[in-house]
Enzyme design. Structure first.
Site, PDB file in Angstrom:
ATOM      1  N   ASP A 177       0.848  -1.196   0.000  1.00 57.96           N
ATOM      2  CA  ASP A 177       0.000   0.000   0.000  1.00 57.96           C
ATOM      3  C   ASP A 177       0.888   1.252   0.000  1.00 57.96           C
ATOM      4  O   ASP A 177       1.800   1.373   0.827  1.00 57.96           O
ATOM      5  CB  ASP A 177      -0.861  -0.050   1.280  1.00 57.96           C
ATOM      6  CG  ASP A 177      -1.965   0.978   1.296  1.00 57.96           C
ATOM      7  OD1 ASP A 177      -2.413   1.395   0.205  1.00 57.96           O
ATOM      8  OD2 ASP A 177      -2.399   1.357   2.402  1.00 57.96           O
ATOM      9  N   HIS A 178       0.622   2.166  -0.913  1.00 60.68           N
ATOM     10  CA  HIS A 178       1.336   3.466  -0.971  1.00 60.68           C
ATOM     11  C   HIS A 178       2.863   3.339  -1.012  1.00 60.68           C
ATOM     12  O   HIS A 178       3.563   3.970  -0.208  1.00 60.68           O
ATOM     13  CB  HIS A 178       0.934   4.353   0.217  1.00 60.68           C
ATOM     14  CG  HIS A 178      -0.469   4.830   0.161  1.00 60.68           C
ATOM     15  ND1 HIS A 178      -0.897   5.823  -0.699  1.00 60.68           N
ATOM     16  CD2 HIS A 178      -1.571   4.437   0.847  1.00 60.68           C
ATOM     17  CE1 HIS A 178      -2.193   6.025  -0.533  1.00 60.68           C
ATOM     18  NE2 HIS A 178      -2.639   5.191   0.389  1.00 60.68           N
ATOM     19  N   HIS A 221      -7.915   9.855   3.910  1.00 62.86           N
ATOM     20  CA  HIS A 221      -7.502   8.849   4.895  1.00 62.86           C
ATOM     21  C   HIS A 221      -7.908   9.271   6.307  1.00 62.86           C
ATOM     22  O   HIS A 221      -8.050  10.454   6.583  1.00 62.86           O
ATOM     23  CB  HIS A 221      -5.979   8.658   4.853  1.00 62.86           C
ATOM     24  CG  HIS A 221      -5.496   8.012   3.587  1.00 62.86           C
ATOM     25  ND1 HIS A 221      -4.695   8.640   2.668  1.00 62.86           N
ATOM     26  CD2 HIS A 221      -5.722   6.775   3.089  1.00 62.86           C
ATOM     27  CE1 HIS A 221      -4.442   7.818   1.658  1.00 62.86           C
ATOM     28  NE2 HIS A 221      -5.051   6.686   1.878  1.00 62.86           N
ATOM     29  N   HIS A 243      -9.349   4.773  -2.231  1.00 66.39           N
ATOM     30  CA  HIS A 243      -8.630   4.876  -0.950  1.00 66.39           C
ATOM     31  C   HIS A 243      -9.483   5.688   0.014  1.00 66.39           C
ATOM     32  O   HIS A 243     -10.444   6.334  -0.372  1.00 66.39           O
ATOM     33  CB  HIS A 243      -7.283   5.586  -1.159  1.00 66.39           C
ATOM     34  CG  HIS A 243      -6.233   4.699  -1.744  1.00 66.39           C
ATOM     35  ND1 HIS A 243      -5.107   4.332  -1.042  1.00 66.39           N
ATOM     36  CD2 HIS A 243      -6.149   4.089  -2.954  1.00 66.39           C
ATOM     37  CE1 HIS A 243      -4.365   3.543  -1.800  1.00 66.39           C
ATOM     38  NE2 HIS A 243      -4.970   3.374  -2.970  1.00 66.39           N
ATOM     39  N   ASP A 261      -8.581   0.724   6.391  1.00 67.99           N
ATOM     40  CA  ASP A 261      -7.627   0.608   7.488  1.00 67.99           C
ATOM     41  C   ASP A 261      -8.226   1.188   8.776  1.00 67.99           C
ATOM     42  O   ASP A 261      -8.298   0.528   9.818  1.00 67.99           O
ATOM     43  CB  ASP A 261      -6.314   1.330   7.130  1.00 67.99           C
ATOM     44  CG  ASP A 261      -5.224   1.067   8.160  1.00 67.99           C
ATOM     45  OD1 ASP A 261      -5.465   0.289   9.107  1.00 67.99           O
ATOM     46  OD2 ASP A 261      -4.130   1.632   8.037  1.00 67.99           O
ATOM     47  N   ARG A 286      -3.997 -11.981  25.781  1.00 67.17           N
ATOM     48  CA  ARG A 286      -4.970 -12.762  25.003  1.00 67.17           C
ATOM     49  C   ARG A 286      -6.396 -12.389  25.354  1.00 67.17           C
ATOM     50  O   ARG A 286      -7.300 -12.534  24.544  1.00 67.17           O
ATOM     51  CB  ARG A 286      -4.742 -14.258  25.248  1.00 67.17           C
ATOM     52  CG  ARG A 286      -3.401 -14.749  24.734  1.00 67.17           C
ATOM     53  CD  ARG A 286      -3.104 -16.140  25.196  1.00 67.17           C
ATOM     54  NE  ARG A 286      -2.980 -16.227  26.652  1.00 67.17           N
ATOM     55  CZ  ARG A 286      -2.575 -17.300  27.304  1.00 67.17           C
ATOM     56  NH1 ARG A 286      -2.267 -18.392  26.636  1.00 67.17           N
ATOM     57  NH2 ARG A 286      -2.488 -17.292  28.620  1.00 67.17           N
TER      58      ARG A 286
END
Ligand code: G3H
Ligand code: 13P
Ligand code: ZN
Length: 309
Positions: A82-83, A180, A211, A256, A281
């Site tokens: 990506d990018h 973004h 995007h 994202d 966890r």
């Protein structure tokens, strides 16, 4: 079950009203969460890695984790850079087993972007790897005050046609109003669909990429706000706008921010409700499950990609 290029998945998506989700990955839990959702929905999938993700996790860890995920689930997928900002990072990913790379020359003047993209295309194609490029600039929210000023940076349709012809690129990321991050619009959301339609009519065989396509789900913003990590004013792309864009050549939708929000909101909730917890966890597991639920929702209701594998 293998790493595949995006060629076949884009060819199918271009002739149908759906898009392939391209999700950014940084660690094991994120990869597992996305893979589980893609398996449940029987959906095509792209996992993508930014320069920042490579730095954080180290390229070899990400590659091995993705290979393990393929072995575990039996799903084919494309592994994408990506990018990528220069030839060297693209070459490194081509040499390192990626099946797709993005060369983002959008900050350069038109002719320089063409020359850089061409160089990457030649190298990648020689090695059986496909290339995404970008033309036009994604606006920041600060540019959103005046639509006119903002659209000056959007992709020019005639240039897009010339760019694709001269570079031989496999797919093209375009700027039509997304940005973004979690703050995409200050006022009413606005995407330039007329521009998208014109671009698609001029280069109907070129898969287009959106995007900055996170929808910034209210559920996760509310949970972050409730559990002490306020992100006031966050606003994503409305779901119906993403769906609409898939009718006009958008074949790949980049996500994202929604992954970050889903995972972080859930971890905040667990740690707030059980402050004495210190077994990773116990919060990373719920974070991973939140990613699975979110990605399933996206595939089904936003990308329309269920059972399109
Ligand atoms: O478009 C950028 C992606 O969201 C990747 O972000 O560079 O912080 O990994 P990053
Ligand atoms: P979002 O910030 O909207 O998730 O966009 C991600 C992206 O475009 C990655 O390249
Ligand atoms: Zn991006």
């Amino acid at each position: 079950m293998a790493l595949v290029t995006t060629k076949e998945m884009f060819a199918k998506a271009l002739n149908d009203d759906y898009a392939v989700g391209a999700f950014n990955v940084n660690n094991m839990e994120i990869i597992q969460g996305i893979m589980d959702a893609a398996a449940l929905e029987n959906a095509p999938l792209i996992l993508q890695v930014s320069a920042g993700a490579r730095k954080y996790a180290k390229p070899v860890y990400l590659l091995k984790l993705v290979e393990a995920a393929i072995e575990d689930t039996g799903l084919d997928l494309a592994l994408h850079l990506d990018h990528g900002e220069d030839f060297d990072i693209c070459k490194s990913c081509v040499d390192g087993g990626f099946t797709s790379v993005m060369i983002d020359g959008s900050k350069h003047p038109f002719e320089e972007n063409i020359a850089l993209t061409k160089q990457v295309v030649e190298y990648a194609h020689d090695h059986g790897v496909v290339v995404e490029a970008e033309l036009g600039k994604l606006a920041g929210v600060e540019d959103n005050i005046k639509v006119d000023a903002r659209s000056a940076t959007f992709t020019d349709p005639e240039e897009a046609a010339e760019f694709v012809e001269k570079t031989g690129v496999d797919s093209l990321a375009i700027a039509i109003g997304t940005s973004h991050g979690a703050y995409k619009f200050k006022g009413e959301p606005y995407l330039d669909f007329e521009r998208l339609k014109t671009i698609h009519s001029l280069i109907p065989d070129t898969p287009l990429v959106l995007h900055g396509a996170s929808t910034v789900l209210k559920e996760f913003v509310d949970r972050c706000n409730e559990y002490g990590g306020e992100i006031p004013g966050a606003q994503g792309v409305p779901e119906d706008m993403i769906r609409e864009s898939t009718k006009w050549g958008i074949c790949k939708v980049n996500i994202d921010t929604d992954l970050r929000l889903a995972m972080t909101a859930e971890i905040r909730r667990v740690l707030t409700e059980t402050p004495a917890e210190f077994d990773p966890r116990k919060y990373l597991g719920p974070g991973r499950d939140a990613i699975t639920r979110m990605v399933q929702h996206k595939i089904k209701n936003v990308l329309n990609a269920s059972n399109k594998r």
